[in-house]
Design an enzyme around this catalytic site. Structure first.
Site, PDB file in Angstrom:
ATOM      1  N   CYS A  58      30.700 -66.603  12.287  1.00 20.96           N
ATOM      2  CA  CYS A  58      31.771 -66.460  11.081  1.00 20.96           C
ATOM      3  C   CYS A  58      32.596 -65.565  11.001  1.00 20.96           C
ATOM      4  CB  CYS A  58      30.815 -66.779  10.102  1.00 20.96           C
ATOM      5  SG  CYS A  58      29.741 -68.365   9.800  1.00 20.96           S
TER       6      CYS A  58
ATOM      7  N   HIS B 168      34.592 -64.272   3.872  1.00 17.87           N
ATOM      8  CA  HIS B 168      34.219 -65.266   4.410  1.00 17.87           C
ATOM      9  C   HIS B 168      33.439 -66.237   3.378  1.00 17.87           C
ATOM     10  CE1 HIS B 168      31.817 -67.999   7.056  1.00 17.87           C
ATOM     11  NE2 HIS B 168      30.804 -67.310   6.641  1.00 17.87           N
TER      12      HIS B 168
ATOM     13  N   ASN C  18      30.766 -73.818   3.632  1.00 19.22           N
ATOM     14  CA  ASN C  18      30.858 -72.860   4.675  1.00 19.22           C
ATOM     15  C   ASN C  18      31.246 -73.467   5.854  1.00 19.22           C
ATOM     16  OD1 ASN C  18      30.387 -70.960   6.864  1.00 19.22           O
ATOM     17  ND2 ASN C  18      28.553 -70.335   6.177  1.00 19.22           N
TER      18      ASN C  18
HETATM   19  O1  UT7 Z   1      28.024 -67.908   7.229  1.00 14.40           O
HETATM   20  C1  UT7 Z   1      27.475 -66.834   7.964  1.00 14.40           C
HETATM   21  C2  UT7 Z   1      26.424 -66.115   7.201  1.00 14.40           C
HETATM   22  N1  UT7 Z   1      25.751 -67.199   6.169  1.00 14.40           N
HETATM   23  C3  UT7 Z   1      25.289 -66.539   4.961  1.00 14.40           C
HETATM   24  O2  UT7 Z   1      25.762 -65.594   4.868  1.00 14.40           O
HETATM   25  C4  UT7 Z   1      24.251 -67.562   4.379  1.00 14.40           C
HETATM   26  C5  UT7 Z   1      23.481 -66.672   3.581  1.00 14.40           C
HETATM   27  N2  UT7 Z   1      22.327 -67.282   2.887  1.00 14.40           N
HETATM   28  C6  UT7 Z   1      22.514 -68.081   1.881  1.00 14.40           C
HETATM   29  O3  UT7 Z   1      23.597 -68.415   1.525  1.00 14.40           O
HETATM   30  C7  UT7 Z   1      21.224 -68.708   1.150  1.00 14.40           C
HETATM   31  O4  UT7 Z   1      20.055 -68.008   1.538  1.00 14.40           O
HETATM   32  C8  UT7 Z   1      21.028 -70.191   1.505  1.00 14.40           C
HETATM   33  C9  UT7 Z   1      22.199 -70.842   0.724  1.00 14.40           C
HETATM   34  C10 UT7 Z   1      21.140 -70.403   2.777  1.00 14.40           C
HETATM   35  C11 UT7 Z   1      19.557 -70.371   0.730  1.00 14.40           C
HETATM   36  O5  UT7 Z   1      19.537 -69.904  -0.479  1.00 14.40           O
HETATM   37  P1  UT7 Z   1      18.540 -69.146  -1.169  1.00 14.40           P
HETATM   38  O6  UT7 Z   1      18.445 -69.177  -2.676  1.00 14.40           O
HETATM   39  O7  UT7 Z   1      18.283 -68.112  -0.485  1.00 14.40           O
HETATM   40  O8  UT7 Z   1      17.053 -70.101  -1.064  1.00 14.40           O
HETATM   41  P2  UT7 Z   1      15.789 -69.971  -0.109  1.00 14.40           P
HETATM   42  O9  UT7 Z   1      15.907 -70.146   1.476  1.00 14.40           O
HETATM   43  O10 UT7 Z   1      15.255 -68.635  -0.503  1.00 14.40           O
HETATM   44  O11 UT7 Z   1      14.977 -70.970  -0.510  1.00 14.40           O
HETATM   45  C12 UT7 Z   1      14.534 -71.101  -1.938  1.00 14.40           C
HETATM   46  C13 UT7 Z   1      13.762 -72.610  -2.134  1.00 14.40           C
HETATM   47  C14 UT7 Z   1      12.719 -73.183  -1.093  1.00 14.40           C
HETATM   48  O12 UT7 Z   1      11.466 -73.773  -1.578  1.00 14.40           O
HETATM   49  P3  UT7 Z   1      10.396 -72.822  -1.808  1.00 14.40           P
HETATM   50  O13 UT7 Z   1       9.934 -72.394  -0.485  1.00 14.40           O
HETATM   51  O14 UT7 Z   1      10.611 -71.762  -2.853  1.00 14.40           O
HETATM   52  O15 UT7 Z   1       9.366 -74.072  -2.385  1.00 14.40           O
HETATM   53  C15 UT7 Z   1      13.887 -73.773  -0.116  1.00 14.40           C
HETATM   54  O16 UT7 Z   1      12.759 -74.822   0.590  1.00 14.40           O
HETATM   55  O17 UT7 Z   1      14.862 -73.362  -2.114  1.00 14.40           O
HETATM   56  C16 UT7 Z   1      14.394 -74.649  -1.133  1.00 14.40           C
HETATM   57  N3  UT7 Z   1      15.612 -74.983  -0.909  1.00 14.40           N
HETATM   58  C17 UT7 Z   1      16.249 -76.056  -1.347  1.00 14.40           C
HETATM   59  N4  UT7 Z   1      15.898 -76.924  -2.274  1.00 14.40           N
HETATM   60  C18 UT7 Z   1      16.769 -78.079  -2.605  1.00 14.40           C
HETATM   61  C19 UT7 Z   1      16.354 -74.833   0.260  1.00 14.40           C
HETATM   62  N5  UT7 Z   1      17.553 -75.715   0.716  1.00 14.40           N
HETATM   63  C20 UT7 Z   1      17.397 -76.466  -0.466  1.00 14.40           C
HETATM   64  C21 UT7 Z   1      18.183 -77.400  -0.765  1.00 14.40           C
HETATM   65  N6  UT7 Z   1      17.648 -78.324  -1.858  1.00 14.40           N
HETATM   66  N7  UT7 Z   1      19.301 -77.805  -0.210  1.00 14.40           N
END
Ligand code: UT7
Length: 336
Positions: A115, A257, A287
């Site tokens: 990225c 980004h 993204n």
């Molecule tokens: O481009 C290169 C750099 N990339 C980035 O900078 C990305 C940085 N990270 C992020 O943007 C975020 O961490 C994500 C969007 C990838 C994920 O969001 P988050 O708020 O950090 O969610 P998480 O991974 O901590 O997951 C929280 C919960 C989990 O469920 P439990 O374990 O709490 O029951 C996930 O399974 O949300 C769940 N979850 C979803 N639920 C519904 C993860 N993806 C989804 C989804 N729909 N699409």
């Protein structure tokens, strides 16, 4: 008389996303997710994806063609394509793009910084220009992450989209509108496992063992990457501004980004950037990896958000880990 060093100046900008749109509801039809989660946690409403048989170079060629047209030229002395989804692992995508753009036998190569790819490619192109290796360089950020996502991974499927953006740089002077006037790059390979495609490379192939399907997909440790992204992009912008004597309040537009709208909000809060200075198009494209910064620039330009003379800072963060920032003034000629 002051002697001004040879600087890279923005001469053209182009952007392209494939026509097919995948909305959050489209994803929810086959993944355990919903529009509200995706919008709230990422700020994304839809993303564009390629059709079967299309490839990264197809998007890169179209964005490159538009950048050349916006600069009113058909020529460039070199082509740099930032991508981590090349058409094939070997050779690079850039020579194919250069040939299809009718640029002749110019130097053409890829830059792989995920990225941060577009920022790294801009820095590389600016170096070519400063050294006199080229008078014009076409810099393209293009990725088709839809081709490397695990179809069953609701997190990455929600976040990534396909696209390409391009900028033509030409030789000029530091005092011109459009000049790149500062940059800062960095990496931390000790944290490479946070963003990776584990299989398909020499490390896995040299084992001679069958490659597991899950190892061929892109993986990301979202939470750890989130905090790194906020910290690294904030620091990169601050250090770039300091180096060239800009205070953060002098900067008219911040183009980060587009990884997650909550990352943009966290950086804006940390750096005290008012909302009107923050460029964002993540809602419509998601993204788009190396394409993200030029797509956001093109979007802002089209909607009247960028004006000649604006002080603009670009900042990227991604796999590697890598990060970087470029400061420039906006020219009065580039159209998307
Ligand atoms: O481009 C290169 C750099 N990339 C980035 O900078 C990305 C940085 N990270 C992020 O943007 C975020 O961490 C994500 C969007 C990838 C994920 O969001 P988050 O708020 O950090 O969610 P998480 O991974 O901590 O997951 C929280 C919960 C989990 O469920 P439990 O374990 O709490 O029951 C996930 O399974 O949300 C769940 N979850 C979803 N639920 C519904 C993860 N993806 C989804 C989804 N729909 N699409």
């Amino acid at each position: 008389m002051t002697t001004l060093s040879r600087a890279a100046v923005v001469a053209g900008l182009g952007a392209y996303v494939p026509p097919r749109v995948v909305t959050n509801d489209d994803l929810a039809a086959f993944l355990d997710t919903d529009d509200e989660w995706i919008r709230t946690r990422t700020g994304i409403a839809q993303r564009h994806v390629i059709e079967p048989g299309e490839a990264t170079s197809d998007l890169a060629v179209e964005a490159g063609r538009r950048a050349l047209a916006s600069a009113g030229t058909r020529h460039a002395d070199a082509v740099v394509v930032a991508t981590s989804t090349p058409d094939r692992p070997c050779p690079a995508t850039a020579p194919d793009v250069a040939a299809r753009l009718g640029l002749g036998h110019v130097p053409a190569f890829d830059v792989a910084a995920v990225c941060t790819g577009f920022v790294y490619a801009l820095a590389t192109a600016a170096g070519f220009i400063a050294a006199g290796t080229a008078d014009t360089v076409l810099v393209i950020g293009a990725d088709t992450f839809s081709t490397i996502l695990d179809p069953s991974d609701r997190t990455t499927r929600a976040v990534f989209g396909d696209g390409a953006g391009a900028m033509l740089l030409r030789a000029g002077t530091q005092d011109e509108q459009g000049a790149l006037c500062g940059l800062r790059l960095g990496s931390d390979g000790s944290r490479s496992e946070l963003i990776e495609v584990p299989g398909l490379g020499s490390r896995t192939r040299s084992t001679g063992l069958p490659i597991k399907e899950e190892d061929t997909y892109f993986t990301m440790q979202g939470r750890a990457v989130f905090s790194e992204a906020v910290q690294r992009m904030s620091t990169a912008v601050t250090e770039t501004a300091q180096r060239i004597g800009w205070s953060l309040t002098d900067i008219d537009r911040f183009v980060f980004h587009q990884a997650n709208s909550r990352i943009l909000a966290a950086i804006a809060e940390r750096l005290e950037v008012p909302a009107e200075k923050l460029v964002s198009n993540i809602e419509r494209v998601g993204n788009t990896v190396a394409a993200s910064i030029p797509l956001a620039l093109a979007d802002s330009l089209e909607s009247g958000g960028l004006e000649p003379g604006h002080r603009v800072v670009l900042a990227g963060f991604g796999g590697g880990l890598t990060w970087g920032s470029v400061a420039l003034t906006w020219p009065d000629t580039a159209t998307a």
